[in-house]
Write a protein that holds these residues in place. Structure first.
Motif, short mmCIF file in Angstrom:
data_model
loop_
_atom_site.label_atom_id
_atom_site.label_comp_id
_atom_site.label_asym_id
_atom_site.label_seq_id
_atom_site.Cartn_x
_atom_site.Cartn_y
_atom_site.Cartn_z
N PRO A 112 55.90 31.94 43.03
CA PRO A 112 56.23 32.18 44.45
C PRO A 112 56.14 33.64 44.86
N ASP A 113 55.88 33.85 46.14
CA ASP A 113 55.97 35.17 46.77
C ASP A 113 55.11 36.24 46.12
N GLY A 114 53.90 35.90 45.77
CA GLY A 114 52.98 36.91 45.26
C GLY A 114 53.16 37.24 43.80
N LEU A 143 47.31 37.15 46.57
CA LEU A 143 48.09 36.86 47.77
C LEU A 143 49.36 36.13 47.36
N SER A 144 50.25 36.02 48.32
CA SER A 144 51.47 35.27 48.06
C SER A 144 51.23 33.80 48.36
N ILE A 145 51.59 32.95 47.42
CA ILE A 145 51.35 31.51 47.60
C ILE A 145 52.14 30.99 48.80
N ASN A 146 53.29 31.61 49.05
CA ASN A 146 54.11 31.17 50.19
C ASN A 146 53.42 31.45 51.52
N GLY A 182 46.19 31.99 33.47
CA GLY A 182 47.20 32.47 34.40
C GLY A 182 47.36 31.54 35.59
N GLY A 183 48.42 31.77 36.37
CA GLY A 183 48.67 30.91 37.51
C GLY A 183 49.59 31.59 38.50
N ALA A 184 49.81 30.91 39.64
CA ALA A 184 50.57 31.53 40.72
C ALA A 184 52.06 31.19 40.59
N THR A 222 46.23 33.54 43.04
CA THR A 222 46.01 34.39 41.87
C THR A 222 44.71 35.17 41.99
N CYS A 274 52.83 27.64 33.61
CA CYS A 274 52.59 28.85 34.42
C CYS A 274 51.26 29.52 34.06
N HIS A 275 50.94 29.53 32.77
CA HIS A 275 49.78 30.32 32.35
C HIS A 275 48.48 29.53 32.34
N PHE A 333 53.02 36.23 39.77
CA PHE A 333 52.06 35.40 39.07
C PHE A 333 52.29 35.47 37.57
#
Lengths: 544, 272
Positions: free
Chosen positions: B173-175, A412-415, B169-171, A408, B162-163, B177
């Motif tokens: 998958p695949d960019g 970037l992507s976490i994957n 906030g939080g991450a 975050t 998630c938040h 958020f």
């Protein structure tokens, strides 16, 4: 203050209250003999020798603040309705443990400050244990006769991590419960006995009502008691073995050059205690840690993004996060490789390696002598490389544990972070080993250069015929000794295949492996300059 | 001039020049950069909102969402998303999108509230969907402690996974958020719950009654803005990761510096 003079051996011993008191105790406890022996004990001076002190002092701070916290903390999972002064949680059902932690934070004077000092001190404690161990490792201070003390220190580290985790779990907030849930998963993943163990630990299904009181006993009694015992033995052994020292003029394997415990070292160590306490208290007063009121009470149906353990458990979290999701189903039983490997096998191997390293190295090098002079990390490149590799592996796992925060904050992507860490887990240690080893060798070369050609002064001189040269200044004898006093062992070699009678020689099991490892340790080296080389270069040709 | 020239080798001279250069560049940029995209304002008051909205839609949205809002490979269908979705996406700056990516981030708003309402009217005309909430739906009830507590419980059950616990906030998958909820207008939080934008699940009134949404909005605003957060510097309110970094950099940093300082001040042992 007349007894200040009595320290001098020549002065008469005054007959005053202080002397009488001292006599009283000496007659009963024999303090004169103990003091005579110990107060003159000499400690060498180096900043890195004080890292262990940081650990000791933060441990004392943890004990002091921890005792205070037990006066107000209620280790119970009985459900209560909160009616304290924190508005957003009023009327919410929660465990007594969580409610009492809220009370400590909001309604007990100074409670939050003490709680935060306790927590910061715990983080400092574990990190100082790590840097202390790094110092011991990279300087070879674990070698004979200190292998056992290395092991005691290692146990202290493991217990500190265990106790940190139990403390983290006590307030029964959303993060504690999440951590416990993961711990439960790890226990369940142990083949065959996992389920039984989990029921034994939690007294039934998760979370039940037993775990907080049980953890409380472990956290405030069981583990601290063992740690105090181990710490005492650890310190007694430091006294018994005497402190190690870096090589230098007048320093040998048979002496210790430094300052006596009284007065200089006592003053320094005492002062340092207050500095450590001061910094910890400043952190506790100025920087928020573990704001449990924001997390809310634990409820198995809730979770927060960014659920992470304290930093020292972070590598386990990362290990779990980057592990691929592998499972095997055998005869109706699932073996969860996805939990078993990252949370038990990987840390098990990594930490066993640390614990066993003194014996591993002694076996490879075949060195059975006592060592009281420390190695400079550059002079033992393979050991330095191994340490760097271990740290690299630990760092990769640690970073993996924060993959969501990294994702975050750096967009970037976490994957891709997870995949990068999967690759780095195998690649980074190798790279770190090679790089650290090369750097160590290069530093040795630089030392050699300095010994033979002197120090670069930065003074550029123009010779009559127009040539510019940099003036090199020869090092003094003390420095020369420091740079050349280290040993350069020759690698072990296999004896001839047949003995003097022409009979095939029988090798001890593992001997071939040992010889190969020994070569790996010692084969490639920067030959240190000999006295002849030094004379030849310094006598005639002048500068290079 | 002589005075200036005499000081040109002053140690701070380079810094001063740098400052002047920066100020000049910044000033020039401010003077020449387009201040705001040109806007057609007030020209067509006679036309109905829907028609005006359609015009805006065709110029700003249709390249991805299709000429009739039916969607395309570049953007989802907007039939039935309702005016609330439009208000949320447009008035938080997420739409129109700058570029394709895992997720449309919050950015400076392009349309005015009036234009957004016109767009909303047009989209709502394509198919029924949730309308923009009225102010009393999301107006904060300050001092209603029971509602704050209830909102907290609902937030931890439905949102914090998630938040994050503090709405940081939080991450995903695949960019993707879950964005930060700090400084988000209560209306937009309400609309997000109502319509489920991007990766967020939607919480229509049949699933989460308006009262509960209001409680959540009240809690979030209270926690991120009004609630006293004791204990000192919050370190981004991200949990143990930032605490761990802090202890290594500052805690251990100061302690090692202190150790070096103490070890350096020593009465030298006499060697002779």
């Amino acid at each position: 203050m007349s007894n200040a003079h009595s320290n001098k051996a020549t002065g008469p011993i005054p007959d005053n209250a202080a002397t009488k008191t001292a006599d009283y105790f000496d007659e009963r406890l024999g303090i004169y003999g103990a003091a005579k022996k110990n107060l003159r004990k000499v400690f060498p001076d180096h900043w890195s020798f004080m890292l262990g002190e940081v650990a000791l002092y933060s441990f004392i701070i943890i004990l002091l603040t921890g005792v205070w916290l037990t006066l107000f903390f209620k280790p119970s999972m009985t459900e209560v309705v909160y009616d304290g002064s924190y508005v957003p949680l009023q009327g919410i059902h929660m465990s007594e443990a969580y409610a009492s932690t809220l009370d400590i934070s909001f309604d007990i004077r100074g409670g939050l400050a003490i709680r935060q000092i306790h927590h910061w001190a715990a983080l400092i404690f574990v990190s100082s244990l790590f840097v202390h161990m790094f110092r011991i490792f990279f300087t070879g201070a674990f070698r004979k006769p200190r292998e056992m003390n290395w092991l005691f220190g290692f146990l202290l580290l493991v217990l500190a991590m265990v106790n940190g985790f139990t403390g983290y779990s006590l307030p029964d907030d959303l993060l504690s419960g999440t951590g416990l849930r993961i711990a439960e998963g790890v226990v369940l993943a142990i083949p065959l006995v996992g389920t039984y163990l989990q029921f034994f630990l939690f007294g039934g299904e998760f979370p039940g009502t037993d775990i907080v009181p049980r953890l409380f006993t472990i956290h405030v009694l069981l583990v601290p008691a063992i740690m105090v015992g181990l710490l005492t033995v650890h310190l007694i052994l430091v006294f018994y073995h005497k402190h190690t020292q870096f090589p230098g003029a007048g320093r040998t394997e048979k002496n210790v050059v430094g300052l006596p415990l009284l007065p200089v070292y006592t003053a320094k160590a005492g002062g340092f205690f207050f500095i450590v306490f001061g910094i910890t208290a400043a952190l506790g007063g100025l920087v928020q840690i573990n704001p449990i009121w924001s997390y809310g009470p634990y409820h198995p149906g809730q979770i927060t993004a960014g659920s992470q353990p304290d930093w020292y458990i972070g590598f386990l979290e990362g290990s779990l996060r980057i592990m691929p999701n592998w499972e095997t189903n055998l005869w109706g039983h699932t073996i969860s490789w996805n939990v078993l490997i990252p949370s038990l096998v990987v840390p098990g191997v990594m930490f066993t390696f640390i614990a066993a390293y003194p014996w591993l190295e002694a076996w490879v090098t075949g060195d059975k002598r006592e060592h009281h002079l420390l190695d400079r990390p550059r002079n033992v490149p393979v050991r330095t490389g191994l340490g760097a590799a271990w740290i690299a592996m630990y760092l990769v796992l640690w970073i993996g544990g924060g993959n969501d925060i990294i994702a975050t904050h750096f967009h970037l992507s976490i994957n891709s972070i997870t995949w990068t860490m999967r690759v780095l887990f195998f690649v980074a240690p190798v790279l770190a080993f090679v790089v650290a080893r090369r750097i160590a060798m290069a530093l040795q070369r630089r030392d050699k250069d300095k010994v033979l050609h002197g120090r670069e002064t930065g003074i550029i001189k123009k010779l009559p015929h127009g040539e510019f040269i940099e003036v090199h200044e020869p090092l003094d004898a003390e420095r020369l000794h420091f740079l050349t006093s280290h040993e350069q062992p020759t690698p072990a070699a296999l004896p001839p295949a047949v003995d003097e009678n022409g009979v095939a020689r029988k090798l001890k099991p593992g001997e071939k492996l040992r010889v190969r490892l020994s070569r790996w340790y010692f084969d490639e080296k920067v030959e240190k300059p000999t006295a002849e080389e030094y004379k030849e270069i310094t006598s005639g040709h002048g500068h290079h | 001039m002589k005075k200036l020239s005499a000081r040109r080798r002053h140690p701070l001279a380079a810094l001063v020049v740098l400052l002047f250069a920066l100020a000049a560049t910044g000033g020039l940029y401010a003077a020449f950069a387009p201040a705001k995209p040109a806007q057609a304002e007030g020209a067509a008051t006679a036309l109905s909102d829907i028609e005006e909205g359609k015009k805006l839609y065709l110029s700003g949205c249709s390249s991805c969402h299709g000429l009739n809002g039916q969607g395309s490979s570049d953007g989802p269908s907007l039939v039935g998303v309702g005016a609330a979705a439009v208000d949320f996406q447009v008035m938080t700056g997420r739409m129109p999108m700058q570029q394709q990516g895992p997720q449309a981030p919050r950015k400076p708003v392009v349309f005015t509230q009036e234009q957004s309402d016109q767009l909303g009217a047009f989209i709502a005309s394509l198919g029924a969907g949730p309308a923009v909430p009225r102010e009393e739906d999301y107006a904060l009830e300050e001092g209603n402690n029971a509602m704050i507590a209830e909102g907290g419980e609902l937030f931890r059950t439905n949102c914090s996974q998630c938040h994050n616990f503090a709405g940081e906030g939080g991450a995903l998958p695949d960019g993707k958020f879950a964005p930060s909820l700090v400084d988000v207008d209560p209306k937009h939080i309400y609309e997000a719950m109502l319509t489920g934008p991007q990766n967020m699940p939607s919480f229509p009134d049949t699933i989460m009654p308006p009262e509960q949404k209001k409680a959540i909005v009240t809690y979030i605003t209270g926690v991120t803005k009004d609630e006293p957060n004791p204990g000192g510097l919050g370190l981004g309110r991200l949990g143990p990761v930032s605490e761990g970094l802090f202890v290594w950099i500052f805690g251990l940093g100061f302690l090692i510096a202190a150790a070096i300082w103490i070890a350096a001040r020593t009465p030298k042992a006499r060697t002779k």
